[in-house]
Motif scaffolding. Structure first.
Motif, mmCIF file in Angstrom:
data_model
loop_
_atom_site.group_PDB
_atom_site.id
_atom_site.type_symbol
_atom_site.label_atom_id
_atom_site.label_comp_id
_atom_site.label_asym_id
_atom_site.label_seq_id
_atom_site.Cartn_x
_atom_site.Cartn_y
_atom_site.Cartn_z
ATOM 1 N N SER A 197 0.837 -1.213 0.000
ATOM 2 C CA SER A 197 0.000 0.000 0.000
ATOM 3 C C SER A 197 0.865 1.253 0.000
ATOM 4 N N LYS A 198 0.454 2.237 -0.789
ATOM 5 C CA LYS A 198 1.208 3.482 -0.925
ATOM 6 C C LYS A 198 0.266 4.679 -0.831
ATOM 7 N N PRO A 199 0.801 5.864 -0.567
ATOM 8 C CA PRO A 199 -0.045 7.065 -0.558
ATOM 9 C C PRO A 199 -0.767 7.225 -1.885
ATOM 10 N N ILE A 200 -2.000 7.741 -1.823
ATOM 11 C CA ILE A 200 -2.816 7.889 -3.023
ATOM 12 C C ILE A 200 -2.809 9.332 -3.520
ATOM 13 N N ASN A 201 -3.156 9.482 -4.775
ATOM 14 C CA ASN A 201 -3.356 10.811 -5.332
ATOM 15 C C ASN A 201 -4.616 11.427 -4.712
ATOM 16 N N TYR A 202 -4.643 12.732 -4.652
ATOM 17 C CA TYR A 202 -5.781 13.422 -4.047
ATOM 18 C C TYR A 202 -6.666 14.029 -5.117
#
Length: 525
Positions: free
Chosen positions: A394-399
């Motif tokens: 899991s990685k940070p997502i686009n906003y």
């Protein structure tokens, strides 16, 4: 020379409730000095108020580094949408006035009275509270008035260079620590101490912890001193804050938690988009402890399983009504009685970084990193820490802002949570600082310090950059570096401010000038 302001100025903002700050006033006529002398009351009665004022409120936190670091976002277009959150300063002096008026001034009185009453440990305690306060204020402005505070005369009051200030604070920590250690069973603080109930061992652990924090803060500009001071803290047999039971908590003295007041009573703050990007992307179990879900499913079509929506830092905002339905802070904050001043998780993350740097007695970086995450989850009462620490995908997502695409951003960070021994030290440090960032919700100044110091966590730029020559220009590839000096100092102590400005990296009193420890070097090793 004008005197330093003793109260926070009343501020009137368009479309805002920022005028409704808690009043922190004491009536000196309520009790006589004669009565206060009983049981050390004369010197002890100020401490709960001084400790309370170590923390800020809407102007100094929510509309500054809470927003700049993406913890919170403002739905309200203050002053036509051009304000601190978009890098055009409207509010500068709230924390400055709070610290000088509600910490430095009463602590001066305590120190003088403690000398008269032969109560030297109360003077030491007041000096330590000063260090707690000024270590925060200098992280915001840079050079500050410290060693010369309270000096009489007609001339200007000179500011301390940051290098001199840190030397002074370390020296004073040595003196205070020595005196506290010589009096381990002293009980004089008990009735005046809202945090540790007069427990000298607990205060000694906090002294070591503050030393460790300040040591790491200067690691890139003064690595030898940082290592010496950091290792001193790590080696001290008294220890550091290492369990959540030892956390330094600051009672609210009956006040409402500021972020709850701003979020629920005024509707002027919401979840930050950067927190949404990290916490939703990493499937962070603390999210429900920090924020409330939205009721409007159309706001979260990009991640319907996680019903949280934030506002980008420096967002384009047309109307407050557009984003009032975004995530508030958790309703739990309505009933909290304390604020987190220093917690065990921060020490674990500091030890993880110290281990990467090869400091003695720092332990193993992976163990400390994972311990920091576990301590944070436990502190917030969040579940699922084992799965979280094992997640290597899991990685940070686009906003995505469903109201205005100009606020959208692509996540700059691609890290996962799981520790990987094969990663470079830079990548390991990014993970450490990112988790430190995620754990420090509601006490966010040190996250702004870490970001300027290390470049981590990787956060987006403000959507709307209104910086100008008035206060300093932040280029499109940079972020705000500091707050300028307050108007009363600029006009009433102008010569000293001019000299202090020469201590800054650019020689200018503006928001683009780096502080002493913010070297701007890309590499952290």
């Amino acid at each position: 020379m004008k005197k330093l302001c003793l109260v926070v100025l009343a501020l009137i903002l368009l479309n805002s409730c920022t005028k409704n700050f808690e009043e922190i006033n004491t009536n000196p006529n309520q009790i006589t000095d004669k009565l206060l002398e009983q049981d050390f009351n004369l010197v002890g009665s100020s401490f709960s108020v001084m400790l309370f004022n170590l923390m800020g409120h809407q102007i100094e936190e929510d509309l500054c580094y809470d927003n700049w670091m993406g913890y919170m976002g403002a739905p309200t277009p203050y002053v036509g949408g051009v304000n601190n959150t978009t890098y055009y300063l409207r509010w500068i002096d709230a924390y400055w006035n709070r610290i000088y008026g509600s910490v430095m001034s009463p602590s001066k009185q305590v120190i003088e009275l403690a000398g008269e009453k032969n109560l030297p440990l109360f003077a030491d305690w007041a000096k330590f509270v000063r260090i707690l306060a000024m270590s925060k204020l200098t992280a915001i402005h840079g050079p500050v008035i410290y060693s010369n505070y309270g000096t009489a005369g007609l001339g200007s009051i000179k500011y301390d260079k940051e290098s001199d200030l840190y030397t002074a604070m370390f020296t004073q920590l040595d003196q205070i620590e020595s005196n506290f250690k010589a009096n381990p069973t002293y009980t004089g603080f008990t009735k005046f101490d809202p945090s540790y109930k007069g427990n000298m061992a607990a205060w000694l652990k906090l002294i070591n912890s503050i030393r460790f924090r300040l040591a790491m803060r200067i690691v890139k500009v003064s690595p030898a001193v940082a290592k010496t001071q950091g290792e001193k803290a790590l080696a001290d047999p008294v220890g550091l804050i290492s369990t959540n039971a030892e956390n330094f908590l600051i009672p609210l003295n009956g006040n409402v938690m500021p972020v709850a007041m701003i979020s629920f009573d005024w509707g002027d703050t919401r979840m930050g988009a950067t927190m949404e990007s990290f916490m939703v992307g990493l499937k962070d179990g603390r999210m429900a402890k920090y924020f409330n879900e939205v009721s409007d499913a159309s706001l979260v079509t990009d991640h319907p399983t996680y019903k949280y929506k934030g506002i980008r830092s420096g967002a384009f905002i047309n109307s407050k009504d557009d984003r009032i339905s975004y995530s508030t802070v958790s309703s739990d904050f309505k009933s909290v009685q304390n604020r987190r001043g220093f917690v065990a998780a921060e020490i674990a993350f500091l030890k993880a970084e110290a281990a990467l740097r090869g400091w003695a007695n720092a332990g193993d970086a992976k163990t400390n990193y994972e311990n920091g995450v576990r301590l944070s989850f436990a502190d917030w009462g969040a579940a699922g820490v084992d799965a979280y620490l094992a997640d290597a995908t899991s990685k940070p997502i686009n906003y995505i802002d469903p109201k205005d695409s100009r606020n959208n951003f692509t996540a700059l960070s691609t890290i996962t949570v799981a520790w990987n021994a094969g990663d470079s030290n830079e990548l390991k440090l990014e993970k450490i600082i990112t988790q430190k960032y995620l754990s420090t919700f509601t006490n966010t100044l040190e996250a702004w310090v870490d970001f300027r110091r290390t470049g981590y966590p990787k956060i987006p730029h403000v959507a709307k950059n209104d910086s100008s020559p008035d206060w300093g220009i932040i280029t499109s590839d940079q972020w705000i570096k500091r707050l300028v000096y307050v108007p009363a100092e600029r006009t009433g102590n102008a010569a000293a401010v001019a000299e202090a400005s020469t201590f800054l990296s650019s020689g200018k009193d503006d928001i683009a000038s780096r502080l002493w420890w913010d070297t701007g070097a890309a590499s952290n090793f």
